[in-house]
Design an enzyme around this catalytic site. Structure first.
Site, short mmCIF file in Angstrom:
data_model
loop_
_atom_site.label_atom_id
_atom_site.label_comp_id
_atom_site.label_asym_id
_atom_site.label_seq_id
_atom_site.Cartn_x
_atom_site.Cartn_y
_atom_site.Cartn_z
N GLU A 46 5.37 -9.33 -2.59
CA GLU A 46 6.53 -8.46 -2.38
C GLU A 46 7.45 -8.45 -3.60
OE1 GLU A 46 7.12 -6.26 -0.21
OE2 GLU A 46 5.43 -6.72 1.09
N TYR A 129 15.36 -5.82 1.97
CA TYR A 129 13.99 -5.33 2.08
C TYR A 129 12.99 -6.48 2.02
CZ TYR A 129 9.39 -3.89 0.88
OH TYR A 129 8.02 -3.79 0.87
N ASP A 147 11.23 0.84 2.61
CA ASP A 147 11.20 0.99 1.15
C ASP A 147 11.19 2.48 0.83
OD1 ASP A 147 8.63 1.89 1.68
OD2 ASP A 147 7.70 0.69 0.10
N CYS A 202 1.88 10.82 1.33
CA CYS A 202 3.18 11.51 1.32
C CYS A 202 3.97 11.11 0.08
CB CYS A 202 3.96 11.14 2.59
SG CYS A 202 5.40 12.19 2.91
N CYS A 212 -2.77 14.49 5.67
CA CYS A 212 -1.79 13.67 6.36
C CYS A 212 -2.00 13.69 7.87
CB CYS A 212 -0.37 14.14 6.04
SG CYS A 212 0.91 13.13 6.82
N CYS A 218 4.87 17.25 11.45
CA CYS A 218 5.85 17.07 10.38
C CYS A 218 6.91 18.16 10.40
CB CYS A 218 5.13 17.06 9.03
SG CYS A 218 6.26 16.83 7.63
#
Length: 307
Positions: A46, A129, A147, A202, A212, A218
């Site tokens: 991370e 985060y 994020d 995306c 997608c 969407c």
């Protein structure tokens, strides 16, 4: 614009199912996602992945975990070793913060990564985060992980906007919290899945909408894919202080020790400045900044990494 609160439970379930089913098929096989990856391995990933693509992180992560497989190993390493091993990942202050966090874990948590999100946030260099991501991905605690990729997916799929605001808003966090699945296991997998969807499909500039799983749901596609309120621009590099700082760090990494009077020649030898010729003010500013940040040490007329 629509908010998650306006989605029916059935609509939310369809959204969850579509993304999770897609993730089951398309998730990348990354070592920090393995069931046998330690919480420390997740945390290292991370930190390394902040503003750095997976392809650059993978070899460094593997080397790092082989050299320092637990926090105590990193805490005992010299700063010079740590900065050298960080190599070209960029933003080397992350390496120093990670070592400081490792030392704090040795002092406070018996050399282990704490599961408690509050304890994670109290570690050096760990923000909201990272604490949420480590809690969710390493310990299965369903903290809401948000994020840039997650923000983009939710902004388009739910709010019908081309891109999220430049900075994270309370409304975005509220939506992300509201959209978390109730089931613990499903919620943690959702965190990873929606992030992966943003990273692979995306995307900011060239979203692959036809691929997608949320195409039919969407809100952005339904609205005709309106242009975003702002146009994202990549971070400048050529001619910036970041470029010069990186070149200085590369020169010291390669030589181990660079005479103060020879630093410009050593930097030129790295070929990392291209056609850019720094002026005196930029040299002074960048060298002073590296020293102030603890990334360089000046002694006996030469620059080196700290011990």
């Amino acid at each position: 614009m629509p908010e998650v609160a306006e989605l029916t439970p059935a609509a939310q379930d369809r959204l969850h199912t579509a993304v999770l089913d897609w993730f089951d098929v398309h998730a990348r096989d990354l070592p920090w996602r393995s069931a046998d990856c330690s919480p420390w391995g997740v945390m290292v990933s991370e930190i390394m992945l902040q503003q750095t693509p997976v392809v650059r992180v993978l070899p460094r992560w593997r080397d790092w975990m082989q050299r320092w497989p637990c926090p105590a190993d990193l805490a005992e390493a010299s700063t010079a070793e740590v900065l050298t091993a960080w190599d070209r990942l960029g933003y080397p202050r992350r390496a120093l913060r990670l070592q400081q966090a490792a030392a704090a874990m040795v002092d406070r948590h018996g050399g282990k990564v704490p599961a408690d999100p509050a304890a994670l946030r109290a570690l050096p260099g760990v923000g909201e985060y990272t604490a949420a991501a480590v809690a969710s991905f390493a310990f299965g605690i369903p903290e809401t992980v948000v994020d840039t990729n997650v923000r983009r997916v939710l902004t388009r799929a739910v709010r019908g906007q081309g891109l999220p605001p430049k900075t994270l808003t309370r409304a975005e966090m509220r939506d992300a919290h509201a959209l978390m699945p109730a089931d613990r296991t499903r919620a943690n997998r959702w965190n990873a899945a929606v992030m992966e969807l943003g990273a692979l499909v995306c995307t900011a500039r060239s979203p692959r909408c036809d691929d997608c799983p949320l195409l039919e749901q969407c809100a952005w596609v339904s609205a005709g894919r309106p242009e975003p309120e702002h146009t994202p621009r990549g971070q400048d590099w050529a001619g910036t202080d970041r470029q010069l700082r990186g070149a200085v760090m590369a020169a010291v990494r390669e030589a181990g020790r660079v005479e103060v009077g020879a630093v410009r020649q050593a930097v030129a030898g790295t070929r990392r400045l291209g056609t850019h010729v720094p002026d005196e003010a930029q040299w002074t500013r960048c060298l002073a900044g590296l020293l102030d940040d603890g990334l360089l040490l000046e002694r006996d007329g030469a620059y080196s990494f700290p011990d």
